[in-house]
Design a protein around this motif. Structure first.
Motif, PDB file in Angstrom:
ATOM      1  N   VAL A  74       0.849  -1.189   0.000  1.00 31.33           N
ATOM      2  CA  VAL A  74       0.000   0.000   0.000  1.00 31.33           C
ATOM      3  C   VAL A  74       0.884   1.238   0.000  1.00 31.33           C
ATOM      4  O   VAL A  74       2.012   1.210   0.487  1.00 31.33           O
ATOM      5  CB  VAL A  74      -0.966   0.038   1.207  1.00 31.33           C
ATOM      6  CG1 VAL A  74      -2.077  -0.951   1.061  1.00 31.33           C
ATOM      7  CG2 VAL A  74      -0.235  -0.169   2.518  1.00 31.33           C
ATOM      8  N   GLU A  75       0.339   2.317  -0.556  1.00 30.73           N
ATOM      9  CA  GLU A  75       1.027   3.602  -0.531  1.00 30.73           C
ATOM     10  C   GLU A  75       0.618   4.341   0.739  1.00 30.73           C
ATOM     11  O   GLU A  75      -0.575   4.514   0.998  1.00 30.73           O
ATOM     12  CB  GLU A  75       0.668   4.432  -1.770  1.00 30.73           C
ATOM     13  CG  GLU A  75       1.209   3.840  -3.064  1.00 30.73           C
ATOM     14  CD  GLU A  75       0.948   4.736  -4.270  1.00 30.73           C
ATOM     15  OE1 GLU A  75       0.225   5.756  -4.133  1.00 30.73           O
ATOM     16  OE2 GLU A  75       1.455   4.421  -5.356  1.00 30.73           O
ATOM     17  N   LEU A  76       1.598   4.756   1.519  1.00 38.52           N
ATOM     18  CA  LEU A  76       1.339   5.403   2.805  1.00 38.52           C
ATOM     19  C   LEU A  76       1.876   6.827   2.753  1.00 38.52           C
ATOM     20  O   LEU A  76       3.086   7.036   2.646  1.00 38.52           O
ATOM     21  CB  LEU A  76       2.021   4.620   3.931  1.00 38.52           C
ATOM     22  CG  LEU A  76       1.604   3.141   4.053  1.00 38.52           C
ATOM     23  CD1 LEU A  76       2.521   2.406   4.999  1.00 38.52           C
ATOM     24  CD2 LEU A  76       0.157   3.024   4.499  1.00 38.52           C
ATOM     25  N   GLY A  77       0.971   7.799   2.813  1.00 35.88           N
ATOM     26  CA  GLY A  77       1.382   9.192   2.751  1.00 35.88           C
ATOM     27  C   GLY A  77       0.178  10.110   2.875  1.00 35.88           C
ATOM     28  O   GLY A  77      -0.952   9.654   3.100  1.00 35.88           O
ATOM     29  N   GLN A  89      -6.691  -0.978  -2.183  1.00 39.14           N
ATOM     30  CA  GLN A  89      -6.288   0.434  -2.083  1.00 39.14           C
ATOM     31  C   GLN A  89      -6.356   1.176  -3.412  1.00 39.14           C
ATOM     32  O   GLN A  89      -5.518   2.021  -3.701  1.00 39.14           O
ATOM     33  CB  GLN A  89      -4.881   0.575  -1.468  1.00 39.14           C
ATOM     34  CG  GLN A  89      -4.741   1.879  -0.653  1.00 39.14           C
ATOM     35  CD  GLN A  89      -3.317   2.397  -0.576  1.00 39.14           C
ATOM     36  OE1 GLN A  89      -2.409   1.894  -1.207  1.00 39.14           O
ATOM     37  NE2 GLN A  89      -3.121   3.445   0.197  1.00 39.14           N
ATOM     38  N   ARG A  90      -7.394   0.881  -4.204  1.00 38.09           N
ATOM     39  CA  ARG A  90      -7.638   1.729  -5.370  1.00 38.09           C
ATOM     40  C   ARG A  90      -8.669   2.776  -4.960  1.00 38.09           C
ATOM     41  O   ARG A  90      -9.706   2.417  -4.384  1.00 38.09           O
ATOM     42  CB  ARG A  90      -8.143   0.896  -6.556  1.00 38.09           C
ATOM     43  CG  ARG A  90      -7.096  -0.064  -7.081  1.00 38.09           C
ATOM     44  CD  ARG A  90      -7.583  -0.845  -8.269  1.00 38.09           C
ATOM     45  NE  ARG A  90      -8.774  -1.627  -7.949  1.00 38.09           N
ATOM     46  CZ  ARG A  90      -9.370  -2.453  -8.807  1.00 38.09           C
ATOM     47  NH1 ARG A  90      -8.886  -2.599 -10.018  1.00 38.09           N
ATOM     48  NH2 ARG A  90     -10.433  -3.132  -8.459  1.00 38.09           N
ATOM     49  N   GLU A 108      -6.063   1.105 -13.832  1.00 39.58           N
ATOM     50  CA  GLU A 108      -4.877   1.401 -13.016  1.00 39.58           C
ATOM     51  C   GLU A 108      -4.890   2.872 -12.629  1.00 39.58           C
ATOM     52  O   GLU A 108      -4.755   3.739 -13.481  1.00 39.58           O
ATOM     53  CB  GLU A 108      -3.599   1.058 -13.786  1.00 39.58           C
ATOM     54  CG  GLU A 108      -3.429  -0.436 -14.029  1.00 39.58           C
ATOM     55  CD  GLU A 108      -2.087  -0.780 -14.665  1.00 39.58           C
ATOM     56  OE1 GLU A 108      -1.065  -0.288 -14.152  1.00 39.58           O
ATOM     57  OE2 GLU A 108      -2.083  -1.526 -15.649  1.00 39.58           O
ATOM     58  N   VAL A 109      -5.103   3.118 -11.336  1.00 38.72           N
ATOM     59  CA  VAL A 109      -5.138   4.486 -10.809  1.00 38.72           C
ATOM     60  C   VAL A 109      -4.239   4.506  -9.578  1.00 38.72           C
ATOM     61  O   VAL A 109      -4.333   3.614  -8.734  1.00 38.72           O
ATOM     62  CB  VAL A 109      -6.587   4.882 -10.411  1.00 38.72           C
ATOM     63  CG1 VAL A 109      -6.620   6.286  -9.839  1.00 38.72           C
ATOM     64  CG2 VAL A 109      -7.524   4.781 -11.595  1.00 38.72           C
ATOM     65  N   PRO A 110      -3.345   5.490  -9.437  1.00 33.65           N
ATOM     66  CA  PRO A 110      -2.499   5.519  -8.222  1.00 33.65           C
ATOM     67  C   PRO A 110      -3.348   5.703  -6.966  1.00 33.65           C
ATOM     68  O   PRO A 110      -4.364   6.406  -6.984  1.00 33.65           O
ATOM     69  CB  PRO A 110      -1.569   6.713  -8.460  1.00 33.65           C
ATOM     70  CG  PRO A 110      -2.225   7.543  -9.507  1.00 33.65           C
ATOM     71  CD  PRO A 110      -3.051   6.618 -10.340  1.00 33.65           C
ATOM     72  N   GLU A 115      -1.744  14.681  -8.327  1.00 36.39           N
ATOM     73  CA  GLU A 115      -1.815  16.081  -8.772  1.00 36.39           C
ATOM     74  C   GLU A 115      -1.944  17.069  -7.612  1.00 36.39           C
ATOM     75  O   GLU A 115      -1.721  18.267  -7.782  1.00 36.39           O
ATOM     76  CB  GLU A 115      -2.986  16.268  -9.753  1.00 36.39           C
ATOM     77  CG  GLU A 115      -4.390  16.205  -9.154  1.00 36.39           C
ATOM     78  CD  GLU A 115      -4.888  14.792  -8.870  1.00 36.39           C
ATOM     79  OE1 GLU A 115      -6.017  14.651  -8.349  1.00 36.39           O
ATOM     80  OE2 GLU A 115      -4.151  13.829  -9.174  1.00 36.39           O
ATOM     81  N   LYS A 116      -2.282  16.560  -6.412  1.00 33.12           N
ATOM     82  CA  LYS A 116      -2.528  17.466  -5.281  1.00 33.12           C
ATOM     83  C   LYS A 116      -1.210  17.924  -4.657  1.00 33.12           C
ATOM     84  O   LYS A 116      -0.274  17.138  -4.502  1.00 33.12           O
ATOM     85  CB  LYS A 116      -3.390  16.765  -4.232  1.00 33.12           C
ATOM     86  CG  LYS A 116      -3.845  17.692  -3.126  1.00 33.12           C
ATOM     87  CD  LYS A 116      -4.967  17.105  -2.302  1.00 33.12           C
ATOM     88  CE  LYS A 116      -5.399  18.064  -1.217  1.00 33.12           C
ATOM     89  NZ  LYS A 116      -6.483  17.558  -0.402  1.00 33.12           N
TER      90      LYS A 116
END
Length: 589
Positions: A74-77, A89-90, A108-110, A115-116
């Motif tokens: 997972v992306e953690l931030g 986690q999409r 496929e979506v990050p 962009e934020k």
């Protein structure tokens, strides 16, 4: 080098591919031209069994399979709070912008919005030595949550460059000189979901997670960093109880996992949470909440991933030093996904067809809860409390998922369909439920609430158990056979049940009760019981005692606003004494 193979078998969400000798267990793979996402769950020689997290209809043998060489991570931030993710986690709101209301395959979506821009304020300077877990800066993620950007675990070195300003999550904000060369750090990091995040030390859970729900806080408390299970049949109030805990529990961050739940229930959560005002901050509850929605019509394999995704995000905020509460609703649906995948793998079934490793998988999940000192130079203390709902078929808790869960958790809130039919909510049965944290929390209650708390709690439990025994006698020989003392005990128990344990989730005052008010309510009921006992011993009639006007006022004390409770408590305490004295004098006359 990424391993590539060919599909040789498809069985629902299970795909078998050959030519995957170089792949590893739990590698993420992409299946076919549609690039369906999957995970390797079994290896036999060069054959890999893959659970696919998307619909596999239309797939054929001979299609390509490519391993990414990385485990499911997972992306953690910044950007996790307030987001709604699926089980892997999409971000569902971003997917909707791409492909409309219906989820399409292979999209496929990050996970975190690229962009934020986020305002990064560094907390270290060039030349500082840092180790894994150290905070290098902060980002105001919401008005409530200050997101701490931490050095990923395993990276130790000296800060060579640190930036300040507005950045995207994937921009480099810090360069660290390590023994193996320079490492660039961005605002987010990745972590494999099946591996618990490391910490320095685990502490004893000796502080309660205050929820404002009387039956929980008083009779069956959960500690911060503790684990609890809510088993109950259909319609007994599991989801509403979890919603109440999510709204009112004294936690900085809430992670809510809808694992295989009905779509309309998740819709309620998604519509309700953004509109709810957080009682602790006055802001929207979504400003400290992460939602993971994996409804019952989504691919079954993704349920298995959803609980791991949720608990990894929860551990990340725990590492920042926050108190996190995770709600998993429900682990039974997750176990059903395990059973389906196990059946397709043709593994030897255990009880009721569940895999033999059901208990160990549940334990691996619940054991990631705890009160810990996080990695890093400063002594950050964080807690992760896990509350899992269990939906046993027909409400029978002797089935394997309930039993395996009960062997792991230390708090059991057993919901009762009979109480629910009587409109007694929360329908937690006080005779079957228990909390093994009560004794270790006694010191905290003595120091922070009152030394009377544990004594009052013990008396409440005793009266409720005595009532259950007396009810059996009444069924056999009638109420008239009971002594005056026992009839008073029955009346006190009724007062505990109807005035204290019964709580209206949708009443603006009764929905939350502070510990001080809970103590006042306990004292009023017990004071009435004690003074009424004296009055009866002096000749007062039980019926007359039970019908005193002050009893109605004690019952309505729960609707008194918090700031008026002190005055009302004093007033009612005097009324109890004066009404009983009047009754005694009348009897004597």
């Amino acid at each position: 080098m990424n391993s590539k193979g060919k599909v040789i078998k498809i069985s629902g969400p299970l795909v078998v591919a050959e030519g995957m000798r170089d792949a590893n267990m739990f590698d993420v793979v992409r299946v076919s031209e549609k690039r369906l996402i999957g995970e390797i769950i079994e290896m036999h020689g060069d054959r890999a069994s893959i659970q696919v997290y998307e619909e596999t209809s239309g797939l054929g043998t001979g299609e390509n399979v490519e391993s990414t060489g990385e485990p499911m991570s997972v992306e953690l931030g910044p950007g996790l709070i307030g987001s709604i993710f699926d089980g892997i986690q999409r971000p569902l709101d971003d997917i909707r912008k791409v492909c409309g209301n219906n989820l399409q395959r292979g999209v496929e979506v990050p996970s975190l919005k690229r962009e934020k821009l986020w305002k990064f304020t560094p907390s270290v300077k060039v030349g500082d030595k840092v180790i894994g877990g150290d905070v290098i800066g902060t980002v105001p993620e919401t008005d409530i949550v200050l997101h701490k950007i931490m050095v990923p675990n395993g990276i130790n070195g000296t800060v060579k460059k640190i930036s300040e300003g507005e950045f995207h999550v994937n921009d480099t904000v810090c360069i660290i000189e390590t023994e193996k060369g320079e490492r660039e750090l961005s605002l987010f990091q990745k972590w494999p979901v099946r591996r618990g995040r490391p910490y320095k030390k685990k502490l004893s859970p000796d502080m309660p997670l205050v929820t404002g729900q009387r039956v929980v806080d008083c009779l069956f408390p959960i500690a911060k960093g503790g684990v609890a299970a809510i088993p109950g049949p259909f319609g007994s109030g599991k989801t509403v109880t979890q919603h109440q805990l999510a709204k009112w529990a004294e936690a900085d961050i809430i992670v809510y996992i809808g694992c295989g739940e009905r779509g309309n229930e998740m819709t309620d959560v998604l519509n309700e949470f953004p509109e709810l005002i957080d009682p602790h901050t006055g802001k929207s509850l979504m400003e400290r909440t992460v939602l993971i929605a994996n409804t019952s019509d989504m691919p079954v394999a993704a349920r298995e991933a959803s609980v791991y995704t949720g608990i990894t995000i929860a551990e990340y905020y725990r590492d920042m030093g926050y108190s996190v509460a995770l709600m998993a609703d429900s682990t039974s649906r997750w176990a059903e996904a395990l059973r389906e995948m196990s059946g397709r793998l043709e593994e030897m079934p255990g009880d009721e067809g569940y895999p033999a490793y059901l208990g160990s998988r549940l334990a691996q999940f619940y054991e990631r809860a705890g009160r810990v000192i996080s990695n890093g130079s400063d002594e950050r203390e964080g807690t992760l409390s896990v509350i899992g709902a269990v939906s046993p078929p027909g409400g029978d808790i002797s089935e394997p998922v309930s039993q395996a869960t009960l062997r792991i958790v230390k708090v059991f809130w057993g919901l009762d369909s009979n109480l629910a039919y009587q409109r007694h909510f929360p329908a937690i049965n006080w005779l079957t439920s228990y909390s093994l944290y009560a004794d270790s929390l006694a010191q905290w209650y003595d120091n922070n609430v009152s030394k009377d708390w544990m004594k009052s709690r013990a008396r409440f439990m005793q009266i409720l158990h005595d009532e259950a025994e007396l009810k059996e006698i009444v069924k056999l020989i009638g109420m008239d056979a009971l002594s005056a003392k026992d009839r008073l005990k029955m009346e006190t128990a009724r007062s505990i049940r109807e005035d204290f344990l019964h709580q209206l989730a949708f009443h603006e005052v009764d929905t939350y009760t502070s510990l001080k008010k809970q103590l006042y309510m306990m004292k009023l009921i017990l004071n009435f019981n004690d003074e009424a006992g004296d009055a009866i011993s002096k000749g007062a009639d039980v019926e007359s005692v039970a019908n005193l006007a002050v009893r109605e006022k004690i019952g309505r004390f729960k609707y008194i606003e918090e700031e008026k409770t002190d005055a009302e408590f004093q007033k009612l305490s005097l009324e109890i004494s004066s009404e009983l004295n009047e009754l005694i004098n009348k009897e004597e006359d």
